[in-house]
Design a protein around this motif. Structure first.
Motif, PDB file in Angstrom:
ATOM      1  N   GLY A  81     -33.988 -20.967  26.714  1.00 48.70           N
ATOM      2  CA  GLY A  81     -34.571 -20.453  27.871  1.00 48.70           C
ATOM      3  C   GLY A  81     -34.440 -22.197  28.561  1.00 48.70           C
ATOM      4  N   PHE A  82     -34.711 -23.883  27.640  1.00 51.00           N
ATOM      5  CA  PHE A  82     -34.738 -24.699  27.721  1.00 51.00           C
ATOM      6  C   PHE A  82     -33.275 -25.146  29.353  1.00 51.00           C
ATOM      7  CE2 PHE A  82     -35.963 -26.767  23.498  1.00 51.00           C
ATOM      8  CZ  PHE A  82     -36.983 -25.217  23.852  1.00 51.00           C
ATOM      9  N   LEU A  83     -32.669 -24.051  29.336  1.00 51.43           N
ATOM     10  CA  LEU A  83     -31.073 -23.955  30.099  1.00 51.43           C
ATOM     11  C   LEU A  83     -30.970 -23.376  31.738  1.00 51.43           C
ATOM     12  CD1 LEU A  83     -28.075 -24.482  27.495  1.00 51.43           C
ATOM     13  CD2 LEU A  83     -28.950 -26.718  28.910  1.00 51.43           C
ATOM     14  N   LYS A  84     -32.452 -22.876  31.860  1.00 50.59           N
ATOM     15  CA  LYS A  84     -32.702 -21.845  32.349  1.00 50.59           C
ATOM     16  C   LYS A  84     -32.671 -22.247  34.279  1.00 50.59           C
ATOM     17  CE  LYS A  84     -35.586 -18.687  34.968  1.00 50.59           C
ATOM     18  NZ  LYS A  84     -37.550 -18.144  35.068  1.00 50.59           N
ATOM     19  N   PRO A  85     -33.135 -24.098  33.822  1.00 50.11           N
ATOM     20  CA  PRO A  85     -33.048 -24.987  35.599  1.00 50.11           C
ATOM     21  C   PRO A  85     -31.933 -24.855  35.812  1.00 50.11           C
ATOM     22  CG  PRO A  85     -34.792 -25.954  33.911  1.00 50.11           C
ATOM     23  CD  PRO A  85     -34.562 -24.854  33.127  1.00 50.11           C
ATOM     24  N   VAL A 111     -25.716 -28.083  23.567  1.00 49.10           N
ATOM     25  CA  VAL A 111     -24.123 -28.316  23.820  1.00 49.10           C
ATOM     26  C   VAL A 111     -23.220 -26.769  23.979  1.00 49.10           C
ATOM     27  CG1 VAL A 111     -22.430 -29.287  24.166  1.00 49.10           C
ATOM     28  CG2 VAL A 111     -24.340 -30.690  24.016  1.00 49.10           C
ATOM     29  N   LYS A 112     -23.568 -26.489  23.121  1.00 49.72           N
ATOM     30  CA  LYS A 112     -23.292 -24.954  22.709  1.00 49.72           C
ATOM     31  C   LYS A 112     -23.500 -23.938  23.225  1.00 49.72           C
ATOM     32  CE  LYS A 112     -22.793 -21.714  17.843  1.00 49.72           C
ATOM     33  NZ  LYS A 112     -22.988 -21.548  17.192  1.00 49.72           N
ATOM     34  N   ILE A 113     -25.010 -23.549  23.613  1.00 48.68           N
ATOM     35  CA  ILE A 113     -25.162 -22.930  24.148  1.00 48.68           C
ATOM     36  C   ILE A 113     -24.293 -22.769  25.599  1.00 48.68           C
ATOM     37  CG2 ILE A 113     -27.128 -21.740  25.052  1.00 48.68           C
ATOM     38  CD1 ILE A 113     -28.862 -22.959  22.603  1.00 48.68           C
ATOM     39  N   ALA A 114     -24.913 -24.348  26.095  1.00 50.32           N
ATOM     40  CA  ALA A 114     -24.202 -24.158  27.786  1.00 50.32           C
ATOM     41  C   ALA A 114     -22.772 -24.141  27.685  1.00 50.32           C
ATOM     42  CB  ALA A 114     -24.296 -25.839  27.913  1.00 50.32           C
ATOM     43  N   HIS A 115     -21.727 -24.235  26.970  1.00 47.43           N
ATOM     44  CA  HIS A 115     -20.819 -23.831  26.902  1.00 47.43           C
ATOM     45  C   HIS A 115     -19.757 -22.142  26.627  1.00 47.43           C
ATOM     46  CE1 HIS A 115     -18.523 -27.552  26.821  1.00 47.43           C
ATOM     47  NE2 HIS A 115     -19.034 -28.136  25.846  1.00 47.43           N
TER      48      HIS A 115
END
Length: 242
Positions: A81-85, A111-115
């Motif tokens: 959820g931290f990458l929702k923005p 970073v792993k989730i972002a990819h």
């Protein structure tokens, strides 16, 4: 896995200083510009993150900051959820406690989730104690390994130190590791006790600070050296040569 960038917001990997030094002495202007622009950050500790941001951009409004905490207390279910923005078109900064995010740092999980989510990852230039120590050590910069923390148990630590020494000789590979700062002096004592007298060890302490200490010499010389590493961030590197 999604290999295209489906989100318009990016994840910026933002380095910080390695200690209490002027950030503009060790960080490029590009880092300052991004911190000035970005308001959403993923950080390990809110207090130290706010202090780092304030020091780099004094004029930045602290109430405008939106901080997500990523540390050992974070529920893994909350992390995506931290990458929702980013998915909403907002750039997010991943801010390390010291040095570069994602290297010996919990930020690697983000970073792993972002990819995986197709979010573009932008690494920014900054100080890495691991690389700076390796650069200054005079050891094999083409073949080295970072081993994190060594075991606390005395017997296990002895075995690990001797194992790393063997690996360094067999593979011609420099072996890097760290210790909790208040146990640094004991670590150096253990290295002197367990390593071959000819094995070279680099002690890289307080890197980029005014108290910086980086010295490489054989164990036979370290046995005669007095240096206080207590509570000072230190990288240890060993290499036994042919």
């Amino acid at each position: 896995m999604n290999n295209s960038f489906s989100a318009s917001g990016k994840l910026y990997l933002i380095p910080t200083t390695l200690g209490d030094s002027d950030p503009l002495e060790v960080l490029p202007a590009s880092v300052q510009r991004e911190v000035e622009r970005i308001n959403t950050f993923i950080v390990e500790n809110e207090k130290t993150a706010r202090r780092a941001i304030k020091k780099l951009v004094p004029s930045k409004s602290q109430p405008s900051l939106n901080l997500f905490l990523l540390n050992k207390h974070t529920d893994p279910a909350d992390i995506p959820g931290f990458l929702k923005p980013c998915k909403e078109g907002v750039d997010v900064g991943l801010l390390s406690e010291a040095g570069c995010p994602g290297v010996a740092d919990p930020g690697a999980d983000i970073v792993k989730i972002a990819h995986r989510e197709g979010i573009k990852v932008v690494p920014m230039v900054g100080p890495s104690s691991i690389l700076l120590a390796m650069m200054a050590s005079g050891m094999n910069g083409q073949n080295f390994a970072f081993n994190g923390y060594l075991p606390i148990d005395k017997a296990a630590r002895k075995n690990e130190i001797k194992s790393l020494e063997r690996l360094s000789q067999e593979k011609d590979q420099a072996q890097l590791f760290i210790e909790t700062p208040y146990r640094n002096n004991k670590m150096l004592e253990d290295l002197v006790q367990y390593l071959h007298p000819a094995t070279r060890v680099c002690v890289a302490c307080d890197i980029t600070l005014s108290t910086e200490y980086i010295v490489t010499k054989p164990i036979s010389e370290w046995a005669k050296t007095k240096v206080d590493l207590h509570k000072r961030p230190t990288i240890f590197i060993l290499q036994k040569e042919f």
